[in-house]
Design a protein around this motif. Structure first.
Motif, mmCIF file in Angstrom:
data_model
loop_
_atom_site.group_PDB
_atom_site.id
_atom_site.type_symbol
_atom_site.label_atom_id
_atom_site.label_comp_id
_atom_site.label_asym_id
_atom_site.label_seq_id
_atom_site.Cartn_x
_atom_site.Cartn_y
_atom_site.Cartn_z
ATOM 1 N N ARG A 14 0.836 -1.198 0.000
ATOM 2 C CA ARG A 14 0.000 0.000 0.000
ATOM 3 C C ARG A 14 0.875 1.254 0.000
ATOM 4 N N MET A 15 1.934 1.223 0.803
ATOM 5 C CA MET A 15 2.851 2.362 0.823
ATOM 6 C C MET A 15 3.534 2.511 -0.534
ATOM 7 N N THR A 16 3.901 1.402 -1.130
ATOM 8 C CA THR A 16 4.553 1.436 -2.440
ATOM 9 C C THR A 16 3.637 2.064 -3.485
ATOM 10 N N ARG A 17 2.364 1.712 -3.431
ATOM 11 C CA ARG A 17 1.415 2.272 -4.403
ATOM 12 C C ARG A 17 1.238 3.775 -4.196
ATOM 13 N N LEU A 18 1.119 4.204 -2.935
ATOM 14 C CA LEU A 18 0.944 5.626 -2.676
ATOM 15 C C LEU A 18 2.171 6.431 -3.108
ATOM 16 N N LYS A 19 3.344 5.857 -2.923
ATOM 17 C CA LYS A 19 4.556 6.509 -3.425
ATOM 18 C C LYS A 19 4.500 6.639 -4.951
ATOM 19 N N ALA A 20 4.027 5.577 -5.599
ATOM 20 C CA ALA A 20 4.024 5.555 -7.061
ATOM 21 C C ALA A 20 3.072 6.586 -7.654
ATOM 22 N N ILE A 21 1.964 6.857 -6.976
ATOM 23 C CA ILE A 21 0.980 7.798 -7.532
ATOM 24 C C ILE A 21 1.164 9.226 -6.999
ATOM 25 N N SER A 22 2.151 9.418 -6.114
ATOM 26 C CA SER A 22 2.425 10.760 -5.589
ATOM 27 C C SER A 22 3.271 11.548 -6.588
ATOM 28 N N ARG A 23 3.116 12.870 -6.531
ATOM 29 C CA ARG A 23 3.886 13.759 -7.394
ATOM 30 C C ARG A 23 4.392 14.932 -6.565
ATOM 31 N N ASP A 24 5.679 15.232 -6.704
ATOM 32 C CA ASP A 24 6.290 16.354 -5.981
ATOM 33 C C ASP A 24 6.038 16.268 -4.479
ATOM 34 N N GLY A 25 6.074 15.047 -3.960
ATOM 35 C CA GLY A 25 5.911 14.849 -2.523
ATOM 36 C C GLY A 25 4.496 14.915 -2.019
ATOM 37 N N LEU A 26 3.517 15.022 -2.912
ATOM 38 C CA LEU A 26 2.115 15.117 -2.514
ATOM 39 C C LEU A 26 1.335 13.915 -3.023
ATOM 40 N N MET A 27 0.530 13.339 -2.164
ATOM 41 C CA MET A 27 -0.375 12.285 -2.590
ATOM 42 C C MET A 27 -1.546 12.895 -3.352
ATOM 43 N N PRO A 28 -2.114 12.172 -4.305
ATOM 44 C CA PRO A 28 -3.287 12.700 -5.001
ATOM 45 C C PRO A 28 -4.488 12.762 -4.056
ATOM 46 N N ARG A 29 -5.513 13.483 -4.463
ATOM 47 C CA ARG A 29 -6.738 13.533 -3.664
ATOM 48 C C ARG A 29 -7.215 12.118 -3.349
ATOM 49 N N TRP A 30 -7.847 11.981 -2.192
ATOM 50 C CA TRP A 30 -8.278 10.667 -1.697
ATOM 51 C C TRP A 30 -9.151 9.943 -2.702
ATOM 52 N N ASP A 31 -10.016 10.665 -3.396
ATOM 53 C CA ASP A 31 -10.928 10.006 -4.333
ATOM 54 C C ASP A 31 -10.192 9.354 -5.494
#
Length: 232
Positions: A118-135
């Motif tokens: 789960r952490m790996t996926r959130l890292k992969a979809i983050s940009r410039d140190g920010l996670m995308p919106r929850w939705d």
């Protein structure tokens, strides 16, 4: 002397905004229960998120001028911060209610207890140190199934902030809490948290609903919540 009901302070998830709890606030008010709905979105746009959340929370409650006791109701990711929120207030806190929420993990980060994938996926979809919106973490149909009201879903989504990935690595506050706690489970995702709460002797109420039921079924959630708000 008649016991005055404590004000329910509704605390939205760091990944959402007050729209996710506004219908519940309205339902509680209709039942005659005093309620305060906070907007803490400004706190989550930069690290350290936990520290900023706690400071703005305390200021917001103080600025609201609430009198009497409080019960803090934390939804989802707000749950682990409830003891620290209570500790930051001068106003007496009667109890904490975890609303389909994670439980406190003092001194440990979200990352330490989460599946590595789960952490790996959130890292992969983050940009410039920010996670995308929850939705954007889910397929669109998953959210529309929970919130079929298009306008309500748009309002909830519009408020969802981009939270720093560093938030997941921040150790959660280490603050003791010995007062009353209870748990209101809305979805199967939080079965484990509800069971852990039950094992600690907390009152646990379960609804057959979903994670955003406070927005889509506020009357049901309010009816289940009111008895928990009166506990000491």
């Amino acid at each position: 002397m008649v016991d005055q009901p404590a004000t329910a302070v509704l605390v939205h998830s760091p990944y959402l905004g007050p729209a996710s709890l506004r219908p519940l606030a309205g339902a509680l008010a209709e039942l005659g229960h005093p309620v305060l709905l906070l907007d803490l979105r400004v706190t989550v746009n930069a690290a350290p998120v936990h520290q900023r959340l706690i400071g703005v929370f305390a200021d917001a409650v103080e600025d609201a001028g609430v009198e009497g006791e409080l019960v803090l109701v934390g939804h989802s990711g707000a749950g682990p911060l409830l003891p620290a929120f209570a500790d930051a207030l001068e106003t007496p806190v009667r109890g904490l209610v975890f609303l389909d929420a994670e439980l406190p993990t003092p001194g440990r980060s979200w990352r330490e207890g989460a599946p590595a994938e789960r952490m790996t996926r959130l890292k992969a979809i983050s940009r410039d140190g920010l996670m995308p919106r929850w939705d954007l973490w889910f397929a669109p149909e998953a959210l529309s199934a929970m919130v079929p009201d298009v306008r309500l879903l748009e309002e909830i989504v519009a408020e969802a902030p981009e939270v720093p990935l560093a938030f997941l690595k921040e150790p959660r506050p280490t603050v003791p809490w010995t007062g009353a706690c209870s748990y209101l489970r809305l979805s199967g995702t939080y079965d484990g948290a509800a069971e852990a709460a039950r094992s600690m002797g907390w009152p646990v109420v379960s609804l057959d609903a979903h994670h955003l039921a406070a927005a889509t079924a506020p009357d049901r959630v309010a009816a289940a919540l009111v008895p928990l708000l009166s506990r000491r």
